[in-house]
Design a protein around this motif. Structure first.
Motif, PDB file in Angstrom:
ATOM      1  N   CYS A  76      41.687  40.502  27.805  1.00 24.75           N
ATOM      2  CA  CYS A  76      40.690  40.219  28.849  1.00 24.75           C
ATOM      3  C   CYS A  76      40.788  38.782  29.360  1.00 24.75           C
ATOM      4  O   CYS A  76      40.258  38.445  30.413  1.00 24.75           O
ATOM      5  N   LEU A  77      41.425  37.925  28.581  1.00 25.69           N
ATOM      6  CA  LEU A  77      41.677  36.516  28.941  1.00 25.69           C
ATOM      7  C   LEU A  77      40.442  35.624  28.891  1.00 25.69           C
ATOM      8  O   LEU A  77      40.476  34.501  29.369  1.00 25.69           O
ATOM      9  N   SER A  91      36.940  36.125  34.834  1.00 24.38           N
ATOM     10  CA  SER A  91      36.006  37.215  34.501  1.00 24.38           C
ATOM     11  C   SER A  91      35.595  37.969  35.755  1.00 24.38           C
ATOM     12  O   SER A  91      35.510  39.208  35.756  1.00 24.38           O
ATOM     13  N   MET A  92      35.335  37.242  36.847  1.00 25.02           N
ATOM     14  CA  MET A  92      34.928  37.908  38.089  1.00 25.02           C
ATOM     15  C   MET A  92      36.079  38.714  38.686  1.00 25.02           C
ATOM     16  O   MET A  92      35.891  39.843  39.144  1.00 25.02           O
ATOM     17  N   TRP A 146      41.306  45.490  31.713  1.00 28.52           N
ATOM     18  CA  TRP A 146      41.262  45.339  33.162  1.00 28.52           C
ATOM     19  C   TRP A 146      41.078  46.623  33.949  1.00 28.52           C
ATOM     20  O   TRP A 146      40.884  46.570  35.160  1.00 28.52           O
ATOM     21  N   ALA A 147      41.173  47.780  33.327  1.00 22.43           N
ATOM     22  CA  ALA A 147      41.158  49.010  34.132  1.00 22.43           C
ATOM     23  C   ALA A 147      40.250  50.112  33.608  1.00 22.43           C
ATOM     24  O   ALA A 147      39.811  50.954  34.391  1.00 22.43           O
ATOM     25  N   THR A 161      38.674  43.941  39.600  1.00 19.97           N
ATOM     26  CA  THR A 161      39.832  44.808  39.307  1.00 19.97           C
ATOM     27  C   THR A 161      39.375  46.100  38.627  1.00 19.97           C
ATOM     28  O   THR A 161      39.852  47.196  38.950  1.00 19.97           O
ATOM     29  N   GLN A 162      38.432  45.972  37.695  1.00 17.02           N
ATOM     30  CA  GLN A 162      37.918  47.167  37.005  1.00 17.02           C
ATOM     31  C   GLN A 162      37.275  48.123  38.016  1.00 17.02           C
ATOM     32  O   GLN A 162      37.442  49.348  37.927  1.00 17.02           O
ATOM     33  N   LEU A 163      36.526  47.565  38.976  1.00 19.44           N
ATOM     34  CA  LEU A 163      35.873  48.418  39.987  1.00 19.44           C
ATOM     35  C   LEU A 163      36.909  49.114  40.862  1.00 19.44           C
ATOM     36  O   LEU A 163      36.769  50.308  41.179  1.00 19.44           O
ATOM     37  N   VAL A 164      37.962  48.392  41.217  1.00 18.24           N
ATOM     38  CA  VAL A 164      39.026  48.997  42.036  1.00 18.24           C
ATOM     39  C   VAL A 164      39.683  50.142  41.260  1.00 18.24           C
ATOM     40  O   VAL A 164      39.923  51.224  41.802  1.00 18.24           O
ATOM     41  N   PHE A 165      39.946  49.917  39.965  1.00 20.78           N
ATOM     42  CA  PHE A 165      40.561  50.974  39.162  1.00 20.78           C
ATOM     43  C   PHE A 165      39.625  52.177  39.024  1.00 20.78           C
ATOM     44  O   PHE A 165      40.074  53.317  38.984  1.00 20.78           O
ATOM     45  N   LEU A 166      38.313  51.902  38.940  1.00 18.48           N
ATOM     46  CA  LEU A 166      37.365  53.019  38.853  1.00 18.48           C
ATOM     47  C   LEU A 166      37.482  53.897  40.102  1.00 18.48           C
ATOM     48  O   LEU A 166      37.522  55.124  40.016  1.00 18.48           O
ATOM     49  N   LEU A 167      37.573  53.246  41.269  1.00 12.93           N
ATOM     50  CA  LEU A 167      37.720  54.002  42.518  1.00 12.93           C
ATOM     51  C   LEU A 167      39.043  54.772  42.528  1.00 12.93           C
ATOM     52  O   LEU A 167      39.110  55.926  42.948  1.00 12.93           O
ATOM     53  N   LEU A 168      40.088  54.105  42.042  1.00 13.61           N
ATOM     54  CA  LEU A 168      41.408  54.746  42.007  1.00 13.61           C
ATOM     55  C   LEU A 168      41.379  55.980  41.095  1.00 13.61           C
ATOM     56  O   LEU A 168      41.887  57.052  41.448  1.00 13.61           O
ATOM     57  N   ILE A 169      40.766  55.811  39.932  1.00  6.33           N
ATOM     58  CA  ILE A 169      40.701  56.919  38.979  1.00  6.33           C
ATOM     59  C   ILE A 169      39.831  58.050  39.542  1.00  6.33           C
ATOM     60  O   ILE A 169      40.121  59.229  39.367  1.00  6.33           O
TER      61      ILE A 169
END
Ligand code: SF4
Ligand code: SF4
Ligand code: SF4
Length: 299
Positions: A265-266, A12-13, A57-58, A18-26
Protein backbone atom coordinates in the motif's frame (compact mmCIF):
# COMPACT_ATOMS: atom_id res chain seq x y z
CA UNK A 1 -6.68 19.71 -3.69
CA UNK A 2 -4.47 20.16 -0.64
CA UNK A 3 -3.73 16.45 -0.61
CA UNK A 4 -1.62 16.83 -3.77
CA UNK A 5 0.78 19.07 -1.85
CA UNK A 6 0.59 17.04 1.35
CA UNK A 7 3.23 14.33 1.10
CA UNK A 8 1.71 12.41 3.99
CA UNK A 9 -1.54 11.91 2.06
CA UNK A 10 -0.69 12.06 -1.62
CA UNK A 11 -0.08 8.35 -2.26
CA UNK A 12 -2.99 7.34 -0.03
CA UNK A 13 -5.38 9.53 -2.04
CA UNK A 14 -4.04 8.27 -5.38
CA UNK A 15 -4.46 4.75 -4.04
CA UNK A 16 -8.09 5.38 -3.04
CA UNK A 17 -8.84 6.79 -6.50
CA UNK A 18 -7.15 3.77 -8.11
CA UNK A 19 -9.22 1.42 -5.95
CA UNK A 20 -12.42 3.20 -7.07
CA UNK A 21 -11.40 2.93 -10.73
CA UNK A 22 -10.74 -0.80 -10.29
CA UNK A 23 -14.13 -1.21 -8.60
CA UNK A 24 -15.78 0.29 -11.68
CA UNK A 25 -13.66 -1.90 -13.94
CA UNK A 26 -14.57 -5.03 -12.00
CA UNK A 27 -18.24 -3.98 -12.07
CA UNK A 28 -17.99 -3.67 -15.85
CA UNK A 29 -16.29 -7.06 -16.12
CA UNK A 30 -19.16 -8.57 -14.09
CA UNK A 31 -21.64 -7.12 -16.58
CA UNK A 32 -19.90 -8.49 -19.65
CA UNK A 33 -19.71 -11.87 -17.87
CA UNK A 34 -16.05 -12.59 -18.36
CA UNK A 35 -15.34 -16.12 -17.11
CA UNK A 36 -14.45 -15.54 -13.48
CA UNK A 37 -11.73 -18.18 -13.57
CA UNK A 38 -9.88 -15.95 -16.02
CA UNK A 39 -10.10 -13.08 -13.55
CA UNK A 40 -8.55 -15.26 -10.86
CA UNK A 41 -5.74 -16.30 -13.20
CA UNK A 42 -5.03 -12.63 -13.96
CA UNK A 43 -5.08 -11.64 -10.27
CA UNK A 44 -2.84 -14.48 -9.12
CA UNK A 45 -0.61 -14.21 -12.19
CA UNK A 46 -0.07 -10.50 -11.58
CA UNK A 47 0.73 -11.31 -7.96
CA UNK A 48 3.55 -13.62 -8.96
CA UNK A 49 5.25 -10.64 -10.62
CA UNK A 50 4.02 -7.73 -8.54
CA UNK A 51 3.49 -9.12 -5.04
CA UNK A 52 0.18 -8.27 -3.37
CA UNK A 53 -0.25 -5.05 -5.32
CA UNK A 54 -3.81 -6.15 -6.08
CA UNK A 55 -4.59 -6.21 -2.35
CA UNK A 56 -3.27 -2.72 -1.77
CA UNK A 57 -4.49 -0.99 -4.89
CA UNK A 58 -7.34 -2.85 -6.58
CA UNK A 59 -9.33 -5.20 -4.35
CA UNK A 60 -12.94 -3.98 -3.86
CA UNK A 61 -13.21 -5.57 -0.40
CA UNK A 62 -9.94 -3.88 0.52
CA UNK A 63 -11.54 -0.60 -0.59
CA UNK A 64 -14.67 -1.17 1.55
CA UNK A 65 -12.42 -1.82 4.56
CA UNK A 66 -10.32 1.26 3.82
CA UNK A 67 -13.49 3.37 3.59
CA UNK A 68 -14.48 2.33 7.11
CA UNK A 69 -11.02 3.47 8.21
CA UNK A 70 -11.53 6.84 6.49
CA UNK A 71 -14.88 7.27 8.27
CA UNK A 72 -13.27 6.38 11.61
CA UNK A 73 -10.48 8.89 11.00
CA UNK A 74 -13.00 11.59 10.04
CA UNK A 75 -14.75 10.93 13.36
CA UNK A 76 -11.35 11.17 15.10
CA UNK A 77 -11.70 7.75 16.68
CA UNK A 78 -8.52 5.78 17.38
CA UNK A 79 -7.93 2.34 15.90
CA UNK A 80 -6.98 -0.77 17.81
CA UNK A 81 -3.75 -2.55 17.09
CA UNK A 82 -3.78 -6.29 17.60
CA UNK A 83 -1.16 -7.82 19.90
CA UNK A 84 1.78 -8.83 17.75
CA UNK A 85 1.57 -12.55 18.49
CA UNK A 86 -2.16 -12.61 17.72
CA UNK A 87 -1.63 -10.74 14.46
CA UNK A 88 1.10 -13.14 13.34
CA UNK A 89 -1.03 -16.15 14.26
CA UNK A 90 -4.00 -14.75 12.35
CA UNK A 91 -1.82 -14.35 9.29
CA UNK A 92 -0.69 -17.97 9.68
CA UNK A 93 -4.29 -19.11 10.16
CA UNK A 94 -5.06 -17.82 6.65
CA UNK A 95 -3.24 -20.83 5.22
CA UNK A 96 -5.41 -23.24 7.20
CA UNK A 97 -8.59 -21.39 6.19
CA UNK A 98 -7.53 -21.43 2.55
CA UNK A 99 -6.75 -25.14 2.72
CA UNK A 100 -10.00 -26.00 4.53
CA UNK A 101 -12.12 -24.02 2.08
CA UNK A 102 -10.35 -25.47 -0.91
CA UNK A 103 -10.84 -29.03 0.35
CA UNK A 104 -14.48 -28.39 1.26
CA UNK A 105 -15.36 -26.85 -2.06
CA UNK A 106 -13.34 -29.40 -4.00
CA UNK A 107 -15.27 -32.08 -2.09
CA UNK A 108 -18.48 -30.50 -3.35
CA UNK A 109 -17.02 -30.27 -6.81
CA UNK A 110 -16.14 -33.91 -7.09
CA UNK A 111 -19.46 -35.04 -5.69
CA UNK A 112 -21.01 -33.54 -8.83
CA UNK A 113 -19.54 -36.22 -11.01
CA UNK A 114 -22.66 -36.36 -13.17
CA UNK A 115 -22.10 -32.80 -14.30
CA UNK A 116 -18.47 -33.18 -15.23
CA UNK A 117 -19.23 -33.65 -18.89
CA UNK A 118 -21.15 -30.35 -18.92
CA UNK A 119 -18.21 -28.60 -17.31
CA UNK A 120 -20.50 -27.33 -14.55
CA UNK A 121 -17.65 -28.01 -12.13
CA UNK A 122 -15.57 -25.39 -13.87
CA UNK A 123 -18.02 -22.64 -13.10
CA UNK A 124 -18.65 -20.85 -9.83
CA UNK A 125 -19.87 -21.64 -7.24
CA UNK A 126 -18.81 -25.24 -7.67
CA UNK A 127 -15.14 -24.50 -7.65
CA UNK A 128 -12.83 -22.87 -5.12
CA UNK A 129 -12.50 -20.11 -7.70
CA UNK A 130 -15.85 -18.69 -6.61
CA UNK A 131 -14.75 -18.34 -3.01
CA UNK A 132 -11.36 -16.97 -3.94
CA UNK A 133 -13.01 -14.30 -6.09
CA UNK A 134 -15.46 -13.12 -3.42
CA UNK A 135 -13.34 -10.06 -2.45
CA UNK A 136 -13.99 -8.78 -5.99
CA UNK A 137 -17.75 -8.66 -5.42
CA UNK A 138 -19.30 -5.22 -6.15
CA UNK A 139 -21.79 -4.44 -3.38
CA UNK A 140 -24.40 -2.83 -5.64
CA UNK A 141 -25.67 -4.82 -8.61
CA UNK A 142 -28.24 -4.00 -11.30
CA UNK A 143 -29.30 -7.68 -11.40
CA UNK A 144 -30.24 -10.26 -8.81
CA UNK A 145 -27.24 -12.33 -7.74
CA UNK A 146 -27.82 -16.07 -8.40
CA UNK A 147 -28.02 -17.02 -4.72
CA UNK A 148 -29.84 -13.99 -3.42
CA UNK A 149 -28.98 -10.52 -2.19
CA UNK A 150 -29.07 -8.84 1.21
CA UNK A 151 -31.69 -6.41 -0.09
CA UNK A 152 -33.20 -5.29 -3.37
CA UNK A 153 -35.28 -2.36 -4.58
CA UNK A 154 -36.45 -1.45 -8.09
CA UNK A 155 -34.04 -3.83 -9.78
CA UNK A 156 -31.01 -2.72 -7.76
CA UNK A 157 -29.57 -5.29 -5.36
CA UNK A 158 -27.30 -4.92 -2.37
CA UNK A 159 -24.82 -7.64 -1.57
CA UNK A 160 -21.37 -8.08 -0.01
CA UNK A 161 -18.38 -10.37 -0.50
CA UNK A 162 -19.10 -13.93 0.74
CA UNK A 163 -22.85 -13.31 1.15
CA UNK A 164 -23.46 -15.45 -1.95
CA UNK A 165 -21.58 -18.33 -0.32
CA UNK A 166 -23.68 -18.06 2.86
CA UNK A 167 -26.91 -18.10 0.89
CA UNK A 168 -25.72 -20.91 -1.35
CA UNK A 169 -24.54 -23.32 1.32
CA UNK A 170 -27.19 -22.49 3.90
CA UNK A 171 -30.11 -21.75 1.58
CA UNK A 172 -32.28 -24.52 2.99
CA UNK A 173 -32.11 -23.18 6.54
CA UNK A 174 -33.72 -20.18 8.14
CA UNK A 175 -30.27 -19.22 9.39
CA UNK A 176 -28.91 -18.20 5.99
CA UNK A 177 -30.01 -14.56 5.93
CA UNK A 178 -29.45 -13.80 9.63
CA UNK A 179 -25.96 -15.28 9.43
CA UNK A 180 -25.19 -13.36 6.24
CA UNK A 181 -26.29 -10.07 7.84
CA UNK A 182 -24.36 -10.91 11.01
CA UNK A 183 -21.25 -11.64 8.96
CA UNK A 184 -21.43 -8.32 7.10
CA UNK A 185 -22.04 -6.41 10.32
CA UNK A 186 -19.19 -8.19 12.10
CA UNK A 187 -16.69 -7.54 9.28
CA UNK A 188 -17.59 -3.85 8.95
CA UNK A 189 -17.75 -3.26 12.71
CA UNK A 190 -14.42 -4.99 13.28
CA UNK A 191 -12.76 -3.15 10.39
CA UNK A 192 -13.94 0.12 11.86
CA UNK A 193 -11.58 -0.40 14.79
CA UNK A 194 -8.99 -2.81 13.34
CA UNK A 195 -7.60 -1.67 9.99
CA UNK A 196 -7.95 -4.16 7.12
CA UNK A 197 -9.20 -6.78 9.56
CA UNK A 198 -10.43 -9.24 6.92
CA UNK A 199 -7.10 -9.08 5.08
CA UNK A 200 -5.54 -10.82 8.06
CA UNK A 201 -7.66 -13.94 7.36
CA UNK A 202 -8.42 -13.66 3.68
CA UNK A 203 -7.69 -16.82 1.69
CA UNK A 204 -7.44 -14.83 -1.56
CA UNK A 205 -4.73 -12.65 -0.09
CA UNK A 206 -2.98 -15.71 1.27
CA UNK A 207 -2.81 -17.41 -2.09
CA UNK A 208 -1.66 -14.18 -3.62
CA UNK A 209 1.14 -13.86 -1.09
CA UNK A 210 1.96 -17.54 -0.70
CA UNK A 211 4.82 -17.51 -3.17
CA UNK A 212 6.66 -14.91 -1.13
CA UNK A 213 6.78 -17.37 1.76
CA UNK A 214 9.30 -19.58 0.01
CA UNK A 215 12.86 -18.34 -0.32
CA UNK A 216 13.27 -20.22 -3.56
CA UNK A 217 10.62 -17.93 -5.12
CA UNK A 218 11.80 -14.75 -3.45
CA UNK A 219 13.50 -13.55 -6.64
CA UNK A 220 10.25 -13.61 -8.64
CA UNK A 221 8.31 -10.52 -7.51
CA UNK A 222 9.49 -7.62 -9.63
CA UNK A 223 8.00 -5.17 -7.19
CA UNK A 224 9.39 -4.95 -3.69
CA UNK A 225 10.05 -2.68 -0.75
CA UNK A 226 13.63 -1.96 0.15
CA UNK A 227 15.32 -0.25 3.08
CA UNK A 228 18.59 1.61 3.50
CA UNK A 229 19.54 0.72 7.05
CA UNK A 230 22.02 3.56 7.54
CA UNK A 231 19.22 6.13 6.99
CA UNK A 232 16.81 4.60 9.50
CA UNK A 233 16.48 6.43 12.81
CA UNK A 234 14.25 3.73 14.32
CA UNK A 235 11.45 6.26 14.78
CA UNK A 236 8.87 3.44 14.42
CA UNK A 237 6.48 5.39 12.17
CA UNK A 238 6.50 2.69 9.46
CA UNK A 239 5.31 0.16 12.02
CA UNK A 240 2.57 2.40 13.41
CA UNK A 241 1.04 3.37 10.07
CA UNK A 242 0.99 -0.09 8.47
CA UNK A 243 -2.67 -1.12 8.12
CA UNK A 244 -1.89 -4.83 8.50
CA UNK A 245 0.77 -4.34 11.20
CA UNK A 246 3.77 -5.58 9.23
CA UNK A 247 6.83 -5.37 11.49
CA UNK A 248 9.51 -6.45 9.01
CA UNK A 249 9.98 -2.95 7.56
CA UNK A 250 10.91 -1.60 10.98
CA UNK A 251 12.98 -4.60 11.99
CA UNK A 252 14.85 -5.20 8.75
CA UNK A 253 18.41 -3.94 9.04
CA UNK A 254 19.01 -3.34 5.35
CA UNK A 255 17.96 -4.50 1.88
CA UNK A 256 14.81 -5.98 0.31
CA UNK A 257 11.85 -6.76 2.52
CA UNK A 258 10.22 -10.15 2.05
CA UNK A 259 6.87 -10.71 3.71
CA UNK A 260 3.62 -12.17 2.43
CA UNK A 261 1.73 -9.88 4.84
CA UNK A 262 2.59 -6.70 2.94
CA UNK A 263 -0.09 -5.38 0.57
CA UNK A 264 2.27 -2.86 -1.08
CA UNK A 265 0.00 0.00 0.00
CA UNK A 266 3.10 2.22 0.38
CA UNK A 267 1.81 3.93 3.50
CA UNK A 268 5.11 3.20 5.27
CA UNK A 269 7.15 4.71 2.42
CA UNK A 270 4.84 7.72 2.27
CA UNK A 271 5.18 8.35 6.02
CA UNK A 272 8.85 7.49 6.62
CA UNK A 273 10.45 10.83 7.55
CA UNK A 274 13.93 9.93 6.30
CA UNK A 275 14.78 10.78 2.72
CA UNK A 276 15.51 7.69 0.62
CA UNK A 277 15.31 5.34 3.61
CA UNK A 278 12.42 3.26 2.25
CA UNK A 279 11.79 2.72 -1.42
CA UNK A 280 9.67 0.77 -3.85
CA UNK A 281 11.64 -0.95 -6.57
CA UNK A 282 10.41 -2.35 -9.85
CA UNK A 283 12.86 -4.83 -11.35
CA UNK A 284 15.62 -3.30 -9.23
CA UNK A 285 14.86 0.31 -10.22
CA UNK A 286 13.59 2.72 -7.58
CA UNK A 287 10.21 4.10 -8.63
CA UNK A 288 9.15 5.70 -5.35
CA UNK A 289 11.06 6.58 -2.21
CA UNK A 290 10.54 8.18 1.15
CA UNK A 291 10.93 11.95 1.34
CA UNK A 292 11.77 14.12 4.28
CA UNK A 293 8.25 15.45 4.70
CA UNK A 294 9.06 16.74 8.21
CA UNK A 295 11.52 19.20 6.71
CA UNK A 296 9.81 21.27 4.02
CA UNK A 297 13.09 22.68 2.70
CA UNK A 298 14.63 19.35 1.91
CA UNK A 299 11.72 17.73 0.06
S1 SF4 B 1 -6.38 -9.85 1.54
FE1 SF4 B 1 -8.32 -10.42 0.51
S2 SF4 B 1 -9.78 -8.83 1.08
FE2 SF4 B 1 -7.76 -8.07 1.60
S3 SF4 B 1 -7.17 -6.89 -0.18
FE3 SF4 B 1 -6.33 -8.95 -0.50
S4 SF4 B 1 -7.89 -10.08 -1.65
FE4 SF4 B 1 -8.84 -8.22 -0.85
S1 SF4 C 1 9.73 5.17 9.38
FE1 SF4 C 1 11.70 5.13 8.28
S2 SF4 C 1 13.17 5.99 9.73
FE2 SF4 C 1 11.35 5.44 10.90
S3 SF4 C 1 11.76 3.35 11.66
FE3 SF4 C 1 10.64 3.15 9.73
S4 SF4 C 1 12.22 2.94 8.17
FE4 SF4 C 1 13.22 3.76 10.00
S1 SF4 D 1 4.65 -2.79 5.06
FE1 SF4 D 1 4.29 -0.75 4.15
S2 SF4 D 1 3.60 -1.18 2.08
FE2 SF4 D 1 3.42 -3.09 3.22
S3 SF4 D 1 1.32 -3.11 3.98
FE3 SF4 D 1 2.56 -2.17 5.59
S4 SF4 D 1 2.48 0.03 5.19
FE4 SF4 D 1 1.75 -1.00 3.34
Amino acid sequence: MNWIKDRTKRVSMIRTITQLVFLLLIFYISIVAVWKGLLLVVVLGATVCLGRLFCGWACPLGLYLDLTTLIRRALRIDHWSLPRKLNENLHKTRYLIALAITLLVLGGTFSMAADFENFVWLRPPYTPFAFMLEPLQPIVLPWQPPFGALAGLSGVYLTFPYVGEFLLYLHSTSLAFPLAYLFVFAVLAASFKVRRVWCRFCPTGVSAGALNRFRVFSWIPLLRLSKKGEKCTKCGICQRVCPVQVTEVYEKKDGDIHTSMCTVCLRCVEMCPERNCLSLKLAGQTIYKSRSWLDGSSV
